[in-house]
Write an enzyme that holds these catalytic residues in place. Structure first.
Site, PDB file in Angstrom:
ATOM      1  N   ARG A  69       8.702  -6.446  -2.684  1.00  0.00           N
ATOM      2  CA  ARG A  69       9.674  -7.512  -2.395  1.00  0.00           C
ATOM      3  C   ARG A  69      11.086  -6.947  -2.190  1.00  0.00           C
ATOM      4  O   ARG A  69      12.072  -7.585  -2.536  1.00  0.00           O
ATOM      5  CB  ARG A  69       9.710  -8.564  -3.515  1.00  0.00           C
ATOM      6  CG  ARG A  69       8.419  -9.304  -3.762  1.00  0.00           C
ATOM      7  CD  ARG A  69       8.006 -10.175  -2.574  1.00  0.00           C
ATOM      8  NE  ARG A  69       6.919 -11.041  -2.942  1.00  0.00           N
ATOM      9  CZ  ARG A  69       5.627 -10.696  -2.909  1.00  0.00           C
ATOM     10  NH1 ARG A  69       5.271  -9.496  -2.492  1.00  0.00           N
ATOM     11  NH2 ARG A  69       4.712 -11.567  -3.263  1.00  0.00           N
ATOM     12  N   GLU A 116      12.742 -13.396  -8.082  1.00  0.00           N
ATOM     13  CA  GLU A 116      12.437 -12.923  -6.739  1.00  0.00           C
ATOM     14  C   GLU A 116      13.260 -13.752  -5.750  1.00  0.00           C
ATOM     15  O   GLU A 116      13.650 -13.283  -4.691  1.00  0.00           O
ATOM     16  CB  GLU A 116      10.937 -13.148  -6.479  1.00  0.00           C
ATOM     17  CG  GLU A 116      10.418 -12.437  -5.276  1.00  0.00           C
ATOM     18  CD  GLU A 116       9.375 -13.238  -4.514  1.00  0.00           C
ATOM     19  OE1 GLU A 116       9.408 -13.191  -3.291  1.00  0.00           O
ATOM     20  OE2 GLU A 116       8.555 -13.906  -5.160  1.00  0.00           O
ATOM     21  N   SER A 155       6.666 -17.898  -5.739  1.00  0.00           N
ATOM     22  CA  SER A 155       6.880 -17.176  -7.001  1.00  0.00           C
ATOM     23  C   SER A 155       8.380 -17.113  -7.286  1.00  0.00           C
ATOM     24  O   SER A 155       9.137 -16.662  -6.430  1.00  0.00           O
ATOM     25  CB  SER A 155       6.372 -15.739  -6.905  1.00  0.00           C
ATOM     26  OG  SER A 155       4.998 -15.710  -6.676  1.00  0.00           O
TER      27      SER A 155
END
Ligand code: EPU
Length: 336
Positions: free
Chosen positions: A161, A332, A236
């Site tokens: 990520r 995130e 998420s």
């Protein structure tokens, strides 16, 4: 032109929080972007699909909304194909385009919300595949000068990520096009992930095609992840933390069934969802926001809450994870 711009961001973030900005400017082409950059729309922030952002206050800036579209084949031989995609295309629609053209490489990334431009930015990934596997290069406009630059895979510094655009080059470039390398015959299909195998078995598929894998993943994602059209969310919320093997072995003395994935000889990744779930947060609600009932990593907004409520809940979860497991989990999602 200024006063006619829309300012309400509610429809532009998948959490569905209502905050305002100075004006939303839709960018349809590189030329338009260069023109806007040369005018005085400052300060500004760049937005793709708004599916990985948590708004917590009004934004005293213009929002440049990437709407650069178009999918074209730029190179082709008998095995593979290079496809150049406008960064404002919807990622899932591009994945569906690739499958309808019998191209393999993106099937595991089906149904991920957001735009094509956001894919390399945070190196999206799911079910054992990250976009970097199929990534070839991207084009981006340098915000300061308006010049067009090309970035190879190596230069993008993809990680979990992560990319250079979230780090050293943060806020310096506007991604306009991304080129992916796709295959006419599947190179390698990834379906050993437990949940995918279960779905394929349930459908009696033992030798799946790219399409079969995409369909299985769509089924899994639909069953676990809330549709932002119904319940606001940004997928998420936290990254899965990486801890030392030493800490993992100590924790396993207390939590014998602690799930983990090896990252290197000395470190392991722990699913943040498991940690959050253990602490009893799954399904809870606080002031119109909460933790999704089917996936503890997804924070949700039921409709009339505030972005700050999600931030507070996230901080409460982070503190509890830290005090119980001595593990730091970090968002995130980009918090504005
Ligand atoms: N788990 C729980 N409770 C839950 C959910 C999961 O204990 O409520 C445990 C289970 O042990 C499960 C493990 O956590 O085996 C992993 O769960 P899952 O397979 O759902 O994946 P994840 O690690 O929570 C990551 C990505 C997702 C991606 C899935 C599937 C991150 C931050 N998230 O989630 O990506 O779809 O894997 O590959 O890496 C996103 O980034 O927005 C996203 C949805």
């Amino acid at each position: 032109m200024n006063h006619a711009l829309e300012t309400n961001l509610k429809a532009y973030n998948t959490f569905g929080f209502e905050y305002h900005c100075k004006g939303i400017i839709r960018i349809f082409s590189v030329e338009m972007l260069q023109d806007v950059l040369s005018k005085n729309f400052k300060p500004f922030k760049i937005l793709g699909g708004g599916s990985n952002v948590l708004l917590t206050e009004n934004i005293d800036a213009y929002i440049l909304k990437n709407e650069i579209k178009g999918i074209s084949i730029t190179q082709e031989d008998e095995d593979q194909i290079l496809v150049r995609v406008g960064a404002g295309e919807i990622w899932h629609q591009f994945v569906m385009w690739s499958l309808s053209h019998h191209l393999s490489g993106l099937e595991n990334l089906s149904l991920i919300p957001g735009t094509v431009g956001a894919a390399p930015m945070q190196n999206i990934g799911a079910y054992g595949v990250e976009q970097e596997t199929a990534f070839h290069h991207l084009e981006a406009v340098h915000i300061e000068t308006g010049s067009i630059h090309e970035f190879s895979k190596e230069v993008c510094q993809f990680g979990y990520r992560e990319s250079i655009f979230k780090n050293t080059l943060k806020d310096q470039y506007f991604i306009t096009h991304v080129t992916y390398q796709l295959y006419k015959k599947p190179q390698s299909l990834h379906y050993s992930y437990g949940a995918i195998e279960e779905v394929l078995n349930a459908h009696n598929i033992s030798n799946p095609s790219s399409n079969d894998i995409a369909e299985a993943i769509i089924e899994i994602r639909k069953s676990k992840l809330p549709d932002p059209k119904t319940i606001g969310n940004a997928g998420s919320f936290f990254k899965n933390p990486v801890i030392s093997k030493e800490q993992f072995l100590t924790l396993r003395n207390t939590y014998a069934n602690l799930p983990h994935y090896p990252v290197s000889d000395t470190s392991v990744k722990i699913p943040a969802a498991w940690l959050i779930d253990q602490l009893g947060f799954k399904g809870i609600t606080r002031n119109e926001v909460g933790v999704h009932k089917n996936q503890a990593l997804v924070l949700v907004h039921y409709g009339s809450g505030q972005g700050q409520d999600v931030r507070m809940l996230a901080q409460e979860i982070q503190a509890k994870v830290k005090s119980t497991f001595n593990i730091e989990i970090t968002p995130e999602v980009n918090i504005w």
